[in-house]
Design an enzyme around this catalytic site. Structure first.
Site, short mmCIF file in Angstrom:
data_model
loop_
_atom_site.label_atom_id
_atom_site.label_comp_id
_atom_site.label_asym_id
_atom_site.label_seq_id
_atom_site.Cartn_x
_atom_site.Cartn_y
_atom_site.Cartn_z
N ASP A 103 -10.34 1.28 -6.15
CA ASP A 103 -10.18 2.73 -6.10
C ASP A 103 -10.76 3.42 -7.33
OD1 ASP A 103 -8.77 2.75 -3.67
OD2 ASP A 103 -6.90 2.23 -4.70
N HIS A 135 4.71 4.20 -3.40
CA HIS A 135 5.53 5.31 -3.88
C HIS A 135 5.97 6.22 -2.75
CE1 HIS A 135 1.24 6.21 -4.10
NE2 HIS A 135 1.55 7.44 -3.75
N ASP A 193 0.84 -1.20 0.00
CA ASP A 193 0.00 0.00 0.00
C ASP A 193 0.88 1.25 0.00
OD1 ASP A 193 -2.55 1.48 0.38
OD2 ASP A 193 -1.61 1.98 2.31
#
Length: 1576
Positions: free
Chosen positions: A679, A563, A560
């Site tokens: 999402d 980045h 999760d």
């Protein structure tokens, strides 16, 4: 793998210093179902080949992986390489150390950059997934076969209630389930806001299980996941959340150091102050008694609020104080420092310098010298000026000594002005930040409360403030009271648009929280890990425990917020996870916006797949691009296996097995392509609900992992909110009838089948609203086509699409389906999640009909009239039944007899032959011409390979050659037909003709789009077989050599061949040696005496062609005339005798033959007929006198020595313009004499050029016609060396009783105009004369004071420490020109040279005429990089080089130096007109080989222990030659180059002697190996 299967070897080619090749830092490797080898390879001569060691943290078998434990693997062998046996999965690193050097007694190594390889996990197959490629069962599930469904456990209910959902998932063909976190959730109820990472959500368990221990509850979850795998055939994947914890996690009370708080991160203090002020301001806005409209229903109301915020908030908290220096306090400190009369530095600043500066520059000087706290935020006025530095500064500025005189108000006022100037920059920064803060707040409020697609939060309240808080404020209680002040304010996590993923946006170098740039997650505290476990040990240990616990339960992780995850943290935790599950599948979302950055994360963490989203496409064209991008290789793509090689591999156990070596290319991140994620907005929201089916179908046809989210198949109308949604998934009596579930099951299973059975290629076609994907199996050419009519907007009609044509292909419809959605809305069910009322309907099948046109037969598919948006058609395809099902293996198989019976001449025909040679032997038939590309350089396979190899490497299906192959079969016919044309002369080609006929015939049956692939495969297969056959005809040096050695040896096959118009006899047809291609290939211009015998050692002897060498020696020996051999042989019809050096190259070649060939000295007694019986008089070859006298080779050699000792004087036969239209009349006179004082043979004149530097002027305009550019009259240094070598050899033969001649009776002669009496000269005396006089006559000492010891005209010397090019030239300055000829003498007669002088001269030549000039050295890097890019070593970078391809033929400092040869130049510049500068600077490659040989010889004479270093240096200097050999379509080394290696278009592009002298060098190096002096 069976005992007969070869082991796979995957080869990584490394850069010059061992670094990864450019853009090749990451390689993805397959799962080691069967162990395979990873090979690291460098080029001999690269820096990394100098004692190179590959260090990798891939552990030896049986050793636990430790990221920081690296193991050495030596790069060894002729082609330096090392092997790793890959038996396990994971993420690994490597680097290379090389070229050790000693510094103060310590050994240091040069280190390369780090590279990375990731081994895919071995994911277990379920019982239904056992098919494989070519009937072989797969051992594990390839990532491309993954079909994943995301589920939210809290919507599934208790574990005991999961059964119906799991049954549906299993029936739907999903083989992995992605669970969003199952852990105990925090206050927001978001699965990603975890309250306790080590506990599971209580809602998973039955009432009776809630009181069980954590271990017991974990066991319950483990049992359920095991059941999912065994009963429902699905693996499990879960999110792993490392970046944050729930804001109400109570463990933060004990460990607030785990977050970014005001104590450990004081740079966040101003952000906290601002956040608190904003919350207070929000409370005022929410207060009904204030004039604000808390409802915020319009932009005007928002602007009113923002105006008040701007005017009050920043002033109230004096935010600027966090930016600037406190001027008053700094002034007080300054005064106190002066009052204390503390000493200070008077040298720190200079008064004169300061007075010249502007006021701004003066302030900058103080800022740089005295300011602390710059660059990051802290508490108020954390920026401070050091008082002692300030005093020193003001003292220098005002020129006042404060230790002697106190300060005045004027001083203080001046200092205050400077401080204000220092602050000016920070006030500007403050103003800028304020504007950014206001903009970000306004935009956020607008989105949250006004935007149509925003959440529309409603009125501002205490619970729902104007802005989300950036901080979690821990409660003050007994547990938190023990922590330092500021520890209880912790920053929340979030994300930033277009942020640098490597920057910690909560770190001290970021102002993101102060500038309100973070899209905040108010329910999550951002965790602070520091640089390693030592910084926050408790947090690292807790997260390690959480990670290991998860890895024990799940087959994979979805990282999760990857980045924003620190790479070093993720590495540490993933390493821990892989200790308990080595085959962990890791997937992540990365929003870096850069593939380079994606690769950085993927390679270091071992991420196996990156999530990519089909719903991000906004139109069909973009969706088509995404489908093509994610894991699809084009149908008919070039098979890289044709670049593979079969070779034996010896394992650690010493056993040798067959192997298949595959060169690797850099990998791109693998995709997990989701039709929709949890999402994403749904198709109903972003497109049309009907697109659910077409979008899913297209995703399933990609060749990568795919996924979906539960609810997609059921047609959920909207994106579900993970935080607020409390309903559960609905269950159905017939779940497969819901939405698209039934067809999705078929598509999912098809996707896995395609991966398991090797359907690796696809064609994607976009046309209007349609996207067509054709997946094909490369081994059988079976395929599946999906035709999707997308529905991005309302399109109930068929739409426009042309009929689909499938050439030489049959198609069968599997289904034709559409979507029918009864309603766009549904009545909300308060308890269950349900989809739109839609179903899949069957549509009319497309019409399939058979047609033909000029290109052949094709099947046409016509889309039915009723085919609305959202519909799909699936077809199964197969090629013409006449095509063998094993076509790939058929094309790649060549029976042994096809090439096993071919000899040298046949292989020359198969591989090479330029246009002139082909036209000469088969008139009217030349090289193949490719439309829009041009002519090939060879008729044989090398011509095609020169074009195909880069096409294969880059998969360039758009190349003109590929288009040409698709358009027709002309090239296939050419390959076969030219072999047929040669069959009458070379019947051994019959088997190859049959193989070509069969394979090309099969390829013609294929659909045209497959022809380029299989034509290339056939050509490359034949090419490799032909090369291997050629190697088998050569000695071990070649057979066991590296690729360069083998390729260089094949140039011999290019230049020794058969043509009709030239040979070694005027009436007999024989093969002969061509000087170079393409200019010297047939008729009288083919075979040159000088070229033949410079080349004979390397081209014929080193390659083992002893009979050919003997034929050339005897043919030229038979032509001896005037004591000379011909320069131009002309098949001995009308040979021309105009060279003084050819005969000595001939003499040296006879010596080489006798030395190298077993029993070679027997050739001396060989008897043969003379072309000219008396050795003086020309007779026509048709005359009975021709060949009427027999003689032995020994007698020929004797005659050469006798003639030269007595002097040679003749005028060329047939002198005049018919013989040479450029030469003046005096030039036809040839004179050679022996200087009795020195023993040197000397000759020539200013009218001719009798050595290899033989350019005769041709330009009447420039005044050079008939004027030789480089006459080199006198005693030429290389001729004297060759003469000395010859005398030494025959004296040795005489001593051993194998050569009769001992002395020569010399009659009366004249020398330089003076008569000389008759005399007798023994060969021993002659040799000793040369030995005695060589250094004295040729060497120019470094010290002018030593000139009196040598024969030197000091006034003509322009360089010292060198050997003259000639001695006794009519033009004296010519003796003193630095040229490239002296190394020849060193190689053949090293005894002539003082070894110290010789080494110095070589070093001088290396610097002046071998190395690049100025900045042009970069061109060599380009050449080498180009070579490696073409030859499977994409983008490999090399350091600078100190060597050119060729040696300059003249010193660049010489007045005559002109480095660029252009024979077409028709100017009046005599120095270059008509190429007069042929040998006045252009760089000739054959000379380089002799330089290298001399360098090796003399270096070892001077330093016998330097063998290894010297050989390495020579290999390094040969890198440009390796470059040209591989990049040139001629697959050879050019005759010459222009300045700094630039291509010379007038030169031969494959010259015999250019290759020969390097083969000579490799032979010399091999001799060092054989005698044990060079150890690998």
């Amino acid at each position: 793998m069976t005992s007969t299967d070869p082991i796979n070897v995957y080869r990584i080619e490394l850069d010059d210093d061992g670094s990864p090749a450019e853009n090749a830092t990451y390689y993805r490797l397959p799962p080691p179902d069967t162990p395979y080898v990873l090979r690291f390879k460098v080029i001999a001569g690269s820096l990394a080949s100098n004692q190179g060691v590959v260090w990798t943290n891939y552990p030896p078998k049986g050793t636990q992986f430790d990221r920081n434990e690296f193991y050495p693997h030596d790069l060894t062998g002729i082609e330096p390489e090392c092997d790793l046996l890959i038996t396990g999965s994971g993420a690994f690193e490597y680097y290379v150390e090389h070229s050790p050097f000693d510094e103060d007694g310590t050994l240091f190594w040069n280190r390369s950059e780090t590279g990375y390889f990731v081994v895919d996990p071995q994911l277990p197959l379920t019982s239904t997934e056992t098919s494989g490629v070519n009937g072989k069962h797969a051992a594990s599930l390839p990532l491309e076969g993954l079909v994943i469904e995301s589920v939210v456990p809290k919507w599934m209910g208790k574990l005991s209630e999961w059964t119906p959902h799991l049954e549906t998932i299993s029936k739907s063909g999903y083989n992995m389930i992605h669970f969003v976190p199952l852990q105990y959730r925090g206050i927001s109820n978001s699965p990603y806001s975890i309250f306790d990472q080590l506990k599971f959500d209580p809602g998973l368990f039955e009432e009776k299980d809630l009181k069980k221990s954590e271990d017991e509850q974990r066991a319950i979850v483990k049992a359920k996941l095991a059941e999912i795998e065994t009963k429902y055939g699905a693996l499990s994947l879960t999110d792993i959340v490392w970046n944050h914890t729930a804001c109400n996690s109570t463990w933060l009370w004990d460990h607030p150091e785990g977050g970014y708080n005001l104590h450990n991160s004081p740079h966040l203090i101003p952000a906290f102050e601002l956040d608190s002020a904003l919350l207070a301001f929000s409370a005022k806005v929410a207060d009904p008694s204030t004039p604000f409209s808390a409802g915020v229903k319009s932009e005007q109301e928002l602007k009113t609020i923002m105006t008040a915020l701007r005017e009050t908030v920043f002033k109230d908290i004096k935010l600027w104080e966090f930016y600037v220096v406190d001027v008053l306090k700094s002034l007080q400190e300054f005064k106190a420092e002066i009052a204390a009369k503390k000493p200070y530095s008077h040298d720190l600043f200079n008064h004169d310098t300061l007075t010249k500066l502007t006021f701004k520059e003066k302030a900058e000087v103080l800022r740089e010298a005295a300011l602390t706290g710059a660059g990051e935020h802290g508490d108020r006025h954390h920026k401070k000026i050091l008082p002692n530095v300030a005093v020193a500064y003001m003292s220098a500025l005002l020129n006042i000594d404060f230790t002697k005189a106190g300060a005045t108000d004027t001083v203080y006022d001046e200092y205050k002005k400077v401080l204000n100037e220092v602050n000016l920059e920070y006030y500007k920064a403050y103003d800028s930040d304020v504007e950014t803060i206001i903009t970000n707040i306004e935009n956020r409020v607008k989105y949250m409360r006004l935007d149509e697609h925003g959440p529309r939060l409603g009125p501002i309240t205490e619970e729902n403030p104007l802005v989300e808080t950036y901080f979690t404020r821990l409660p003050e209680n007994e547990r938190t009271a023990v922590h330092p002040s500021g520890s209880l304010a912790l920053v929340n996590n979030g994300w930033i648009w277009n942020a640098d993923p490597l920057q910690d946006f909560a770190g001290k170098d970021s102002h993101a929280y102060l500038r309100r740039e973070v899209i905040i997650w108010g329910d999550c505290v951002k965790l602070r890990y520091g640089k390693g476990p030592e910084d926050v040990p408790w947090l690292w240990e807790r997260m390690k425990e959480y990670t290991i616990q998860s890895a024990r339960l799940f087959h994979g992780f979805r990282i999760d917020n990857c980045h924003s995850t620190p790479i070093h943290l993720a590495q540490y935790l993933l390493d821990a996870a892989r200790t308990v599950r080595p085959n962990l599948y890791v997937v992540a979302e990365l929003f870096t916006g850069s593939e380079v950055m994606d690769i950085r994360f993927v390679s270091r963490l071992g991420i196996n797949s990156l999530i990519r989203e089909a719903m991000q496409a906004w139109e069909p064209r973009e969706l088509s691009r995404l489908i093509h991008r994610h894991g699809i290789s084009p149908v008919g793509c070039m098979d890289r296996s044709s670049l593979c090689e079969d070779a034996p591999w010896t394992g650690p156990d010493g056993k040798t097995v067959p192997s298949r070596v595959t060169p690797l290319v850099a990998s791109h991140p693998h995709a997990l392509f989701m039709d929709c994620t949890h999402d994403n907005e749904t198709p109903h929201q972003k497109r049309r609900a009907e697109d659910t089916l077409s979008n899913a179908g297209l995703v399933c046809m990609t060749s990568c992992a795919i996924g979906s989210v539960k609810g997609y198949d059921e047609l959920y109308p909207t994106l579900l909110n993970l935080v607020t949604e409390k309903r559960h998934y609905a269950t159905y009596k017939d779940p497969m009838a819901v939405g698209i579930t039934s067809v999705k099951a078929r598509l999912n299973r098809l996707h896995t089948k395609l991966a398991l059975e090797g359907f690796e290629e696809a064609h994607v076609h976009h046309e209007n609203e349609y996207i067509i994907v054709h997946r094909q199996q490369t081994s059988t050419l079976k395929g599946y086509i999906l035709i999707a009519h997308t529905s991005f907007y309302d399109n109930p009609k068929r739409g426009d699409i042309m009929p689909i044509k499938l050439r030489d292909t049959t198609a069968k419809v599997i289904f034709s389906l559409g979507m029918e959605v009864a309603s766009r809305t549904i009545e909300k069910n308060d308890k269950l999640l349900e989809g739109l009322p839609g179903k899949v309907i069957e549509l009319e099948y497309p019409k399939i009909s058979s047609h033909s046109d000029s290109q052949g037969v094709f099947a046409q598919i016509d889309i039915p009239d009723r085919f609305p948006g959202g519909s799909i058609i699936l077809l199964e395809t197969s090629v013409d039944s006449k095509v063998p099902t094993n076509i790939e293996s058929l094309v790649k198989t060549i029976p042994d007899n096809v090439f096993g019976e071919l000899g040298w001449m046949e292989l020359n025909i198969v591989l090479y032959r330029c246009d002139g040679e082909e036209q000469d032997l088969t008139p009217g038939n030349g090289v193949y011409n490719i439309p829009n590309h041009g002519q090939l350089v060879y008729c044989g396979l090398e011509g095609f390979v020169s074009v195909l190899k880069p096409i294969i490497e880059t998969n360039d299906l758009g190349h003109p050659f590929c288009a040409h192959l698709r358009d027709g079969h002309w090239a296939l016919d050419y390959v076969r037909d030219r072999i047929q044309r040669h069959l009458h002369l070379f019947p051994a080609l019959k088997s190859l003709l049959e193989w070509y006929t069969d394979r090309m015939g099969v390829i013609k049956l294929l659909p045209n789009y497959l022809v380029p692939r299989y034509f290339a495969l056939a050509i490359m297969t034949a090419y490799d077989a032909a090369r291997n056959r050629a190697y088998s005809l050569m000695p071990p040096l070649i057979q066991q050599g590296d690729y360069f050695t083998k390729s260089l040896a094949l140039t011999a096959l290019q230049v020794y061949s058969f043509v009709d118009s030239a040979g070694l006899h005027p009436t007999k047809k024989t093969p002969s040696l061509a000087a170079g291609l393409p200019h010297f290939t047939y008729r009288h211009m083919r075979t040159w005496g000088r070229d033949v015998f410079i080349s004979l050692r390397g081209i014929l002897l080193v390659t083992g062609q002893f009979d050919a060498a003997k034929e050339h020696i005897l043919a030229f020996a038979s032509s001896l005339k005037h004591g000379m051999i011909p320069n131009l042989l002309d098949s001995l019809r009308s040979p021309r005798y105009n060279s003084r050096d050819s005969v000595w190259w001939f003499f040296q070649s006879v010596q080489d033959y006798c030395t190298i060939v077993p029993n070679g000295e027997a050739i001396l007694k060989e008897s043969f007929a003379r072309r000219f019986p008396d050795g003086q008089t020309f007779v026509e070859y048709t005359s009975p006198e021709a060949y009427s006298v027999s003689i032995t080779l020994e007698e020929i050699l004797t005659e050469i020595l006798v003639c030269h000792a007595n002097g040679i004087h003749y005028r060329e036969w047939n002198a005049g313009h018919r013989l040479d239209e450029q030469m003046s009349d005096k030039g036809f006179q040839v004179d050679v004499d022996l200087d009795f004082k020195t023993g040197f043979v000397t000759g020539g004149s200013i009218y001719n050029c009798g050595t290899w530097m033989d350019k005769m002027g041709e330009s009447a305009k420039a005044g050079t016609k008939g004027v030789p550019a480089t006459p080199r009259d006198g005693a030429d240094v290389e001729i004297i060396g060759l003469l000395k070598s010859s005398l030494r050899w025959v004296n040795d033969l005489h001593k051993r009783g194998k050569f009769a001649l001992e002395k020569i009776d010399i009659g009366e002669t004249r020398f330089k105009g003076k008569a000389r009496p008759a005399r007798t000269l023994t060969l021993k005396e002659w040799e000793e004369l040369i030995q005695k006089n060589f250094e004295k006559c040729f060497f120019i000492p470094t010290n002018p004071e030593e000139d009196n010891q040598y024969v030197i005209a000091s006034e003509l010397v322009n360089r010292r420490g060198m050997y003259k090019d000639t001695y006794g030239s009519i033009t004296p300055f010519a003796d003193y020109q630095l040229r490239c000829n002296f190394p020849v003498a060193m190689c053949v007669a090293p005894e002539l040279f003082d070894r110290v002088h010789a080494m110095g001269a070589l070093e001088l030549a290396k610097e002046v005429i071998l190395g690049p000039l100025g900045t042009f050295s970069c061109k060599l890097e380009v050449i080498v990089c180009c070579y490696l890019q073409v030859f499977m070593l994409t983008n490999i970078r090399f350091s600078s080089f100190d060597c050119l391809l060729g040696m300059r033929t003249l010193d660049p400092a010489d007045w005559a130096y002109r480095p660029n040869y252009d024979n077409s130049n028709d100017s009046d510049d005599r120095m270059i007109a008509k190429g007069w500068n042929y040998h006045q600077g252009p760089e000739w490659l054959w000379c380089t080989g002799y330089f290298f040989r001399a360098y090796l010889l003399m270096r070892l004479e001077c330093d016998p222990d330097s063998v290894k270093d010297t050989v390495f240096e020579l290999h390094r200097m040969m890198l440009p030659h390796k470059a040209q050999l591989e990049t040139s379509p001629w697959a050879g080394l050019a005759e010459l180059t222009n300045l700094n290696g630039a291509i010379c278009v007038d030169a031969c592009q494959s010259q015999a002697w250019s290759s020969s002298t390097l083969l000579d060098l490799l032979h010399d190096i091999d001799a060092l190996r054989k005698d044990g002096r060079l150890k690998q």
